[in-house]
Design a protein around this motif. Structure first.
Motif, PDB file in Angstrom:
ATOM      1  N   VAL A   1       1.125  -1.226  -0.255  1.00 55.75           N
ATOM      2  CA  VAL A   1      -0.184   0.091  -0.129  1.00 55.75           C
ATOM      3  C   VAL A   1       0.472   1.090   0.172  1.00 55.75           C
ATOM      4  N   LEU A   2       2.228   1.486   1.034  1.00 57.56           N
ATOM      5  CA  LEU A   2       2.581   2.421   0.844  1.00 57.56           C
ATOM      6  C   LEU A   2       3.558   2.557  -0.159  1.00 57.56           C
ATOM      7  N   THR A   3       4.059   1.481  -0.681  1.00 56.43           N
ATOM      8  CA  THR A   3       4.893   1.843  -2.050  1.00 56.43           C
ATOM      9  C   THR A   3       3.975   2.479  -2.669  1.00 56.43           C
ATOM     10  N   LEU A   4       2.683   2.295  -3.096  1.00 62.01           N
ATOM     11  CA  LEU A   4       1.781   2.001  -4.738  1.00 62.01           C
ATOM     12  C   LEU A   4       1.362   4.000  -3.843  1.00 62.01           C
ATOM     13  N   PHE A   5       1.934   4.053  -3.549  1.00 58.95           N
ATOM     14  CA  PHE A   5       0.867   5.503  -2.430  1.00 58.95           C
ATOM     15  C   PHE A   5       1.874   6.653  -3.009  1.00 58.95           C
ATOM     16  N   ILE A   6       3.211   6.114  -2.705  1.00 60.50           N
ATOM     17  CA  ILE A   6       4.599   6.968  -3.161  1.00 60.50           C
ATOM     18  C   ILE A   6       5.109   6.614  -4.485  1.00 60.50           C
ATOM     19  N   ALA A   7       5.106   5.638  -4.794  1.00 61.45           N
ATOM     20  CA  ALA A   7       5.248   6.058  -5.876  1.00 61.45           C
ATOM     21  C   ALA A   7       4.099   5.966  -7.124  1.00 61.45           C
ATOM     22  N   THR A   8       2.944   5.918  -7.477  1.00 64.45           N
ATOM     23  CA  THR A   8       2.111   6.379  -7.616  1.00 64.45           C
ATOM     24  C   THR A   8       2.332   8.254  -7.538  1.00 64.45           C
ATOM     25  N   ALA A   9       1.875   8.672  -6.639  1.00 56.83           N
ATOM     26  CA  ALA A   9       2.482  10.434  -6.245  1.00 56.83           C
ATOM     27  C   ALA A   9       3.416  10.201  -7.176  1.00 56.83           C
ATOM     28  N   ALA A  10       4.593  10.195  -6.948  1.00 47.50           N
ATOM     29  CA  ALA A  10       5.720  10.769  -7.560  1.00 47.50           C
ATOM     30  C   ALA A  10       5.249  10.409  -9.080  1.00 47.50           C
ATOM     31  N   ALA A  11       5.020   9.634 -10.027  1.00 50.23           N
ATOM     32  CA  ALA A  11       5.533   9.273 -10.895  1.00 50.23           C
ATOM     33  C   ALA A  11       4.038  10.870 -11.792  1.00 50.23           C
ATOM     34  N   PHE A  12       3.017  10.838 -10.899  1.00 49.68           N
ATOM     35  CA  PHE A  12       1.842  11.714 -11.536  1.00 49.68           C
ATOM     36  C   PHE A  12       2.551  12.635 -11.775  1.00 49.68           C
ATOM     37  N   SER A  13       3.550  13.194 -10.530  1.00 54.11           N
ATOM     38  CA  SER A  13       3.439  14.408 -10.541  1.00 54.11           C
ATOM     39  C   SER A  13       5.114  14.782 -11.638  1.00 54.11           C
ATOM     40  N   ILE A  14       5.651  13.873 -11.667  1.00 53.93           N
ATOM     41  CA  ILE A  14       6.941  13.748 -12.586  1.00 53.93           C
ATOM     42  C   ILE A  14       6.878  14.331 -13.881  1.00 53.93           C
TER      43      ILE A  14
ATOM     44  N   ILE B   1       8.279   3.717  -8.751  1.00 56.66           N
ATOM     45  CA  ILE B   1       8.502   4.965  -9.569  1.00 56.66           C
ATOM     46  C   ILE B   1       8.721   5.376 -10.904  1.00 56.66           C
ATOM     47  N   TRP B   2      10.480   4.544 -11.097  1.00 60.09           N
ATOM     48  CA  TRP B   2      10.314   4.241 -12.568  1.00 60.09           C
ATOM     49  C   TRP B   2       9.957   3.915 -13.553  1.00 60.09           C
ATOM     50  N   VAL B   3       9.247   2.114 -12.982  1.00 57.69           N
ATOM     51  CA  VAL B   3       7.857   1.787 -13.597  1.00 57.69           C
ATOM     52  C   VAL B   3       6.945   2.950 -13.858  1.00 57.69           C
ATOM     53  N   LEU B   4       6.354   3.241 -13.172  1.00 54.61           N
ATOM     54  CA  LEU B   4       4.885   3.523 -13.634  1.00 54.61           C
ATOM     55  C   LEU B   4       5.631   5.009 -14.410  1.00 54.61           C
ATOM     56  N   LYS B   5       6.605   5.531 -13.537  1.00 50.91           N
ATOM     57  CA  LYS B   5       6.644   6.522 -14.954  1.00 50.91           C
ATOM     58  C   LYS B   5       6.618   6.301 -16.446  1.00 50.91           C
ATOM     59  N   GLN B   6       6.938   5.093 -16.675  1.00 49.71           N
ATOM     60  CA  GLN B   6       7.651   4.895 -18.240  1.00 49.71           C
ATOM     61  C   GLN B   6       6.336   4.698 -18.348  1.00 49.71           C
TER      62      GLN B   6
END
Length: 283
Positions: free
Chosen positions: A89-102, A161-166
């Motif tokens: 849950v925490l990884t999804l929250f952090i990575a999703t928010a970071a990927a969306f922002s970037i 973060i890298w995977v979701l950003k791509q």
């Protein structure tokens, strides 16, 4: 009916020559684990392909906690479940928010942050174990589930973060522009446009983070010590501390512990390859 060409036959033969050894290499250890689990203690090392007297008594011992090393089996299994779910849950929250922002909001310095996060993988996770232990000790988090949760989130987040950003980069920016024209706020774009389109990648990353935490041993061994706080992989290591290790019970417990990740992978397997490779090829 069209007959296969010689090239197609040769390709199939090469795939079989590679696939069959890989399949055997993967399945033989699992089969031996199952073989131990259904063998009486006296037959565990008989070397036979099938025990003379297969039994489910080892499973009964585990489920009824009828051995010294299994007295906290359900608590330790629950610890593993809670920690793995929290990390996911925490990884999804952090990575999703970071990927969306970037990717979508184009925040200044976002790409540099992502590259620096990925740079942490140049340092093997095992080398960070002692510094992580000291850090958790300074904050009074040793022997607390949060120490392991935060450590695993730290390890899982850069890749997530890298995977979701791509994957996010592949989404048409016109969707965001259309939503803005309709009066949508940033949070509405995130919730109503971004998340539904990213669902396959989110499922894949969530599964990756859960399985990473579920199988972790080194950090769990260092950061947790109380028998009622440790995860089941650490508890399994205690079996090897005895002079006469109950291998049949160790393998039975390991086999049981391997079933949830197998079920998770089977349930979400169609998302795994597509989700984890999203953005690998430019469209």
């Amino acid at each position: 009916m069209k007959l296969p060409t010689l090239r197609e036959v040769a390709t199939e033969a090469r795939l079989l020559l590679i696939g069959i050894p890989v399949f055997l290499w993967t399945m033989i250890p699992i089969y031996h684990m199952f073989l131990f689990a259904i063998s009486p203690k006296e037959d565990a090392f008989s070397g036979k392909l099938w025990p003379d007297h297969p039994t489910l008594h080892n499973f009964e011992i585990v489920f009824k906690q009828q051995h010294y090393f299994l007295r906290d089996f359900y608590i330790q299994f629950w610890n593993s479940l809670v920690i793995a779910a929290s990390v996911g849950v925490l990884t999804l929250f952090i990575a999703t928010a970071a990927a969306f922002s970037i990717s979508r909001l184009k925040v200044p310095g976002g790409r540099a942050v992502m590259n620096l996060a990925l740079f942490t993988y140049f340092i093997p996770a095992a080398f960070l174990a002692v510094p992580m232990y000291r850090t958790m000790g300074n904050y009074g988090l040793l022997n607390n589930h949060w120490s392991l949760i935060l450590a695993m989130v730290t390890i899982a987040s850069p890749y997530a973060i890298w995977v979701l950003k791509q994957a996010s980069d592949k989404l048409p920016v016109e969707l965001d522009e259309a939503a803005v024209m309709d009066g949508a706020t940033t949070l509405q774009i995130f919730r109503l446009v971004y998340l539904p389109l990213m669902m396959p990648s989110l499922v894949a990353i969530g599964t990756y983070a859960v399985l990473l935490a579920w199988n972790e041993y080194l950090y769990a061994f260092l950061l947790l010590s109380n028998d009622r706080e440790i995860t089941l992989p650490v508890a399994l290591g205690n079996f090897l501390a005895a002079d006469d290790s109950p291998w049949e019970l160790l393998m039975t417990t390991g086999f049981i512990y391997a079933l949830p990740p197998a079920a998770i992978y089977y349930a979400f397997r169609r998302y795994m390859v597509g989700g984890l490779t999203a953005g690998a090829v430019k469209s």
